[in-house]
Motif scaffolding. Structure first.
Motif, PDB file in Angstrom:
ATOM      1  N   ASN A  77      10.137 -27.179  25.342  1.00  0.00           N
ATOM      2  CA  ASN A  77      10.531 -27.919  24.140  1.00  0.00           C
ATOM      3  C   ASN A  77      11.980 -28.332  24.331  1.00  0.00           C
ATOM      4  O   ASN A  77      12.898 -27.695  23.852  1.00  0.00           O
ATOM      5  N   LEU A 103      13.007 -29.479  19.375  1.00  0.00           N
ATOM      6  CA  LEU A 103      12.390 -29.908  18.123  1.00  0.00           C
ATOM      7  C   LEU A 103      11.863 -28.713  17.344  1.00  0.00           C
ATOM      8  O   LEU A 103      11.327 -27.773  17.926  1.00  0.00           O
ATOM      9  N   CYS A 104      12.006 -28.801  16.036  1.00  0.00           N
ATOM     10  CA  CYS A 104      11.523 -27.744  15.146  1.00  0.00           C
ATOM     11  C   CYS A 104      11.187 -28.387  13.806  1.00  0.00           C
ATOM     12  O   CYS A 104      11.751 -29.423  13.448  1.00  0.00           O
ATOM     13  N   GLY A 105      10.276 -27.793  13.065  1.00  0.00           N
ATOM     14  CA  GLY A 105       9.986 -28.264  11.716  1.00  0.00           C
ATOM     15  C   GLY A 105      11.181 -28.009  10.815  1.00  0.00           C
ATOM     16  O   GLY A 105      11.946 -27.066  11.018  1.00  0.00           O
ATOM     17  N   ARG A 106      11.361 -28.865   9.802  1.00  0.00           N
ATOM     18  CA  ARG A 106      12.494 -28.735   8.886  1.00  0.00           C
ATOM     19  C   ARG A 106      12.492 -27.378   8.185  1.00  0.00           C
ATOM     20  O   ARG A 106      13.532 -26.782   7.961  1.00  0.00           O
ATOM     21  N   ARG A 130       7.004 -29.729   7.633  1.00  0.00           N
ATOM     22  CA  ARG A 130       6.834 -29.750   9.088  1.00  0.00           C
ATOM     23  C   ARG A 130       7.438 -30.993   9.738  1.00  0.00           C
ATOM     24  O   ARG A 130       7.224 -31.239  10.919  1.00  0.00           O
ATOM     25  N   GLN A 131       8.224 -31.788   8.991  1.00  0.00           N
ATOM     26  CA  GLN A 131       8.903 -32.944   9.579  1.00  0.00           C
ATOM     27  C   GLN A 131       9.776 -32.466  10.737  1.00  0.00           C
ATOM     28  O   GLN A 131      10.501 -31.480  10.612  1.00  0.00           O
ATOM     29  N   LEU A 132       9.701 -33.162  11.864  1.00  0.00           N
ATOM     30  CA  LEU A 132      10.469 -32.761  13.038  1.00  0.00           C
ATOM     31  C   LEU A 132      11.953 -33.034  12.873  1.00  0.00           C
ATOM     32  O   LEU A 132      12.352 -34.083  12.363  1.00  0.00           O
ATOM     33  N   LEU A 150      15.640 -32.497  15.267  1.00  0.00           N
ATOM     34  CA  LEU A 150      16.238 -32.137  16.540  1.00  0.00           C
ATOM     35  C   LEU A 150      17.356 -31.131  16.282  1.00  0.00           C
ATOM     36  O   LEU A 150      18.322 -31.431  15.596  1.00  0.00           O
TER      37      LEU A 150
END
Length: 98
Positions: A4, A78-81, A86-88, A90
């Protein structure tokens, strides 16, 4: 799996104000705008996107001093908010002015 990693160049579109978590860790949110030409299925394609990003600790303090329009090369993962959203986003590990 540990694969990732994201590297993206672009310009800073906006930088939110520096804030601190309850634990005292500096946090700043920003948006990076990217535009380029990429090859897809053998054809040249214009690519444009805006990537929400977040920086923590010392990197947050560095980013908070950057102005919109600054050209940068940024890297991170990348990670979910949040657990619910789950919006990506950075999460930056590095950012360099180019």
């Amino acid at each position: 799996m540990n694969c990732n990693q994201v590297v993206i160049c672009g310009r800073i579109m906006e930088v939110e104000g520096l804030r601190y978590t309850p634990a005292g860790v500096a946090v700043v949110e920003l948006k990076i705008g990217h535009a380029s030409h990429q090859l897809e299925a053998g054809m040249r394609r214009r690519v444009e996107c805006e990537m929400p990003a977040v920086a923590l600790a010392d990197l947050a303090e560095t980013v908070s001093r950057m102005l919109p329009g600054t050209q940068v090369r940024s890297g991170g993962f990348l990670c979910g908010r949040s657990r619910v959203n789950r919006q990506l986003v950075l999460h930056l590990n590095s950012i360099d002015i180019i």
